[in-house]
Write a protein that holds these residues in place. Sequence first.
Motif, PDB file in Angstrom:
ATOM      1  N   LEU A 211      30.688  44.420  47.194  1.00  0.00           N
ATOM      2  CA  LEU A 211      31.672  45.335  46.627  1.00  0.00           C
ATOM      3  C   LEU A 211      31.761  45.001  45.144  1.00  0.00           C
ATOM      4  O   LEU A 211      32.119  43.881  44.771  1.00  0.00           O
ATOM      5  CB  LEU A 211      33.026  45.173  47.309  1.00  0.00           C
ATOM      6  CG  LEU A 211      34.080  46.209  46.916  1.00  0.00           C
ATOM      7  CD1 LEU A 211      33.665  47.602  47.392  1.00  0.00           C
ATOM      8  CD2 LEU A 211      35.452  45.841  47.485  1.00  0.00           C
ATOM      9  N   ALA A 212      31.406  45.963  44.305  1.00  0.00           N
ATOM     10  CA  ALA A 212      31.314  45.729  42.868  1.00  0.00           C
ATOM     11  C   ALA A 212      32.343  46.559  42.111  1.00  0.00           C
ATOM     12  O   ALA A 212      32.743  47.637  42.563  1.00  0.00           O
ATOM     13  CB  ALA A 212      29.904  46.067  42.372  1.00  0.00           C
ATOM     14  N   PRO A 213      32.771  46.087  40.946  1.00  0.00           N
ATOM     15  CA  PRO A 213      33.691  46.865  40.115  1.00  0.00           C
ATOM     16  C   PRO A 213      32.928  47.965  39.385  1.00  0.00           C
ATOM     17  O   PRO A 213      31.701  47.877  39.235  1.00  0.00           O
ATOM     18  CB  PRO A 213      34.234  45.819  39.133  1.00  0.00           C
ATOM     19  CG  PRO A 213      33.091  44.856  38.976  1.00  0.00           C
ATOM     20  CD  PRO A 213      32.443  44.779  40.337  1.00  0.00           C
ATOM     21  N   PRO A 214      33.620  48.994  38.905  1.00  0.00           N
ATOM     22  CA  PRO A 214      32.948  50.040  38.133  1.00  0.00           C
ATOM     23  C   PRO A 214      32.275  49.485  36.880  1.00  0.00           C
ATOM     24  O   PRO A 214      31.240  50.001  36.445  1.00  0.00           O
ATOM     25  CB  PRO A 214      34.089  50.998  37.762  1.00  0.00           C
ATOM     26  CG  PRO A 214      35.152  50.738  38.773  1.00  0.00           C
ATOM     27  CD  PRO A 214      35.039  49.290  39.105  1.00  0.00           C
ATOM     28  N   SER A 215      32.867  48.438  36.318  1.00  0.00           N
ATOM     29  CA  SER A 215      32.297  47.808  35.126  1.00  0.00           C
ATOM     30  C   SER A 215      32.866  46.399  35.009  1.00  0.00           C
ATOM     31  O   SER A 215      33.880  46.064  35.637  1.00  0.00           O
ATOM     32  CB  SER A 215      32.643  48.600  33.861  1.00  0.00           C
ATOM     33  OG  SER A 215      34.038  48.522  33.599  1.00  0.00           O
ATOM     34  N   TRP A 216      32.201  45.574  34.200  1.00  0.00           N
ATOM     35  CA  TRP A 216      32.701  44.221  33.956  1.00  0.00           C
ATOM     36  C   TRP A 216      34.072  44.279  33.275  1.00  0.00           C
ATOM     37  O   TRP A 216      34.975  43.517  33.611  1.00  0.00           O
ATOM     38  CB  TRP A 216      31.710  43.444  33.093  1.00  0.00           C
ATOM     39  CG  TRP A 216      32.226  42.099  32.669  1.00  0.00           C
ATOM     40  CD1 TRP A 216      32.625  41.722  31.421  1.00  0.00           C
ATOM     41  CD2 TRP A 216      32.420  40.953  33.509  1.00  0.00           C
ATOM     42  NE1 TRP A 216      33.050  40.414  31.432  1.00  0.00           N
ATOM     43  CE2 TRP A 216      32.937  39.916  32.705  1.00  0.00           C
ATOM     44  CE3 TRP A 216      32.202  40.715  34.880  1.00  0.00           C
ATOM     45  CZ2 TRP A 216      33.237  38.654  33.206  1.00  0.00           C
ATOM     46  CZ3 TRP A 216      32.516  39.451  35.387  1.00  0.00           C
ATOM     47  CH2 TRP A 216      33.016  38.445  34.555  1.00  0.00           C
ATOM     48  N   GLU A 217      34.255  45.233  32.361  1.00  0.00           N
ATOM     49  CA  GLU A 217      35.530  45.355  31.652  1.00  0.00           C
ATOM     50  C   GLU A 217      36.662  45.699  32.614  1.00  0.00           C
ATOM     51  O   GLU A 217      37.789  45.221  32.461  1.00  0.00           O
ATOM     52  CB  GLU A 217      35.420  46.436  30.567  1.00  0.00           C
ATOM     53  CG  GLU A 217      34.516  46.072  29.392  1.00  0.00           C
ATOM     54  CD  GLU A 217      33.035  46.095  29.724  1.00  0.00           C
ATOM     55  OE1 GLU A 217      32.254  45.429  29.011  1.00  0.00           O
ATOM     56  OE2 GLU A 217      32.649  46.779  30.707  1.00  0.00           O
ATOM     57  N   ASP A 218      36.344  46.521  33.612  1.00  0.00           N
ATOM     58  CA  ASP A 218      37.347  46.885  34.610  1.00  0.00           C
ATOM     59  C   ASP A 218      37.792  45.653  35.398  1.00  0.00           C
ATOM     60  O   ASP A 218      38.992  45.457  35.632  1.00  0.00           O
ATOM     61  CB  ASP A 218      36.769  47.934  35.568  1.00  0.00           C
ATOM     62  CG  ASP A 218      37.769  48.377  36.615  1.00  0.00           C
ATOM     63  OD1 ASP A 218      38.552  49.298  36.327  1.00  0.00           O
ATOM     64  OD2 ASP A 218      37.763  47.794  37.724  1.00  0.00           O
ATOM     65  N   LEU A 219      36.827  44.810  35.778  1.00  0.00           N
ATOM     66  CA  LEU A 219      37.164  43.610  36.535  1.00  0.00           C
ATOM     67  C   LEU A 219      37.994  42.645  35.691  1.00  0.00           C
ATOM     68  O   LEU A 219      38.974  42.069  36.177  1.00  0.00           O
ATOM     69  CB  LEU A 219      35.889  42.917  37.016  1.00  0.00           C
ATOM     70  CG  LEU A 219      36.098  41.685  37.911  1.00  0.00           C
ATOM     71  CD1 LEU A 219      36.781  42.086  39.218  1.00  0.00           C
ATOM     72  CD2 LEU A 219      34.785  40.997  38.197  1.00  0.00           C
TER      73      LEU A 219
END
Length: 199
Positions: A132-140
Amino acid sequence: MSDGTGVGSGVRARPRLTVLSGPSGVGKSSVLAELRRMGPEIHFSVSVTTRKPRPGEVDGVHYHFVDAAEFRDMVARGEFLEHAEFAGNCYGTPKAPVERALASGTPSLLEIELQGARQVRVAMPEAQLVMLAPPSWEDLVGRLTGRGTEDPAVVARRLEIAREELAAEPEFDEVVVNDDVKSAAASLLNLVVGPVPDA
């Protein structure tokens, strides 16, 4: 009635174990809560842990809470499919409930950290690993720092671990991006109960 995911279609593939992993803050709990509402026929593995229960957590529902001595005994008896230490606490997946679910024809899902997922890959090569991955690193980063309730050093360490976990994406069979909880849960449901190609 079929919802397009294979549930209720009358077609039953052989049951399989699906392992869900992903970095802290990616929304695993929210996606799994939605999945429980969508896929009641799935067996959700309940992990054993040595950490203390958090407010609202129920023993045997969220985790099986044990002390360190009992956990060591369970390891010695070979009762875990995988076990690992994370953030100073031990976690393990009981082997017997997963085996019973699969034997009865029920797909099984467990949520564990990366090192545990790697152990399952060795113990059960036929298991399906899903990140399960975030939409982007910045989002995480925003999710982890936005809580504002934890020590900055703890957050920094979680981000470091998250970067390592996301870098392991090639080890996984499938990746589900959690940009919307309901959509991510629907994608995961399709992976858990979808048809399995013959070996």
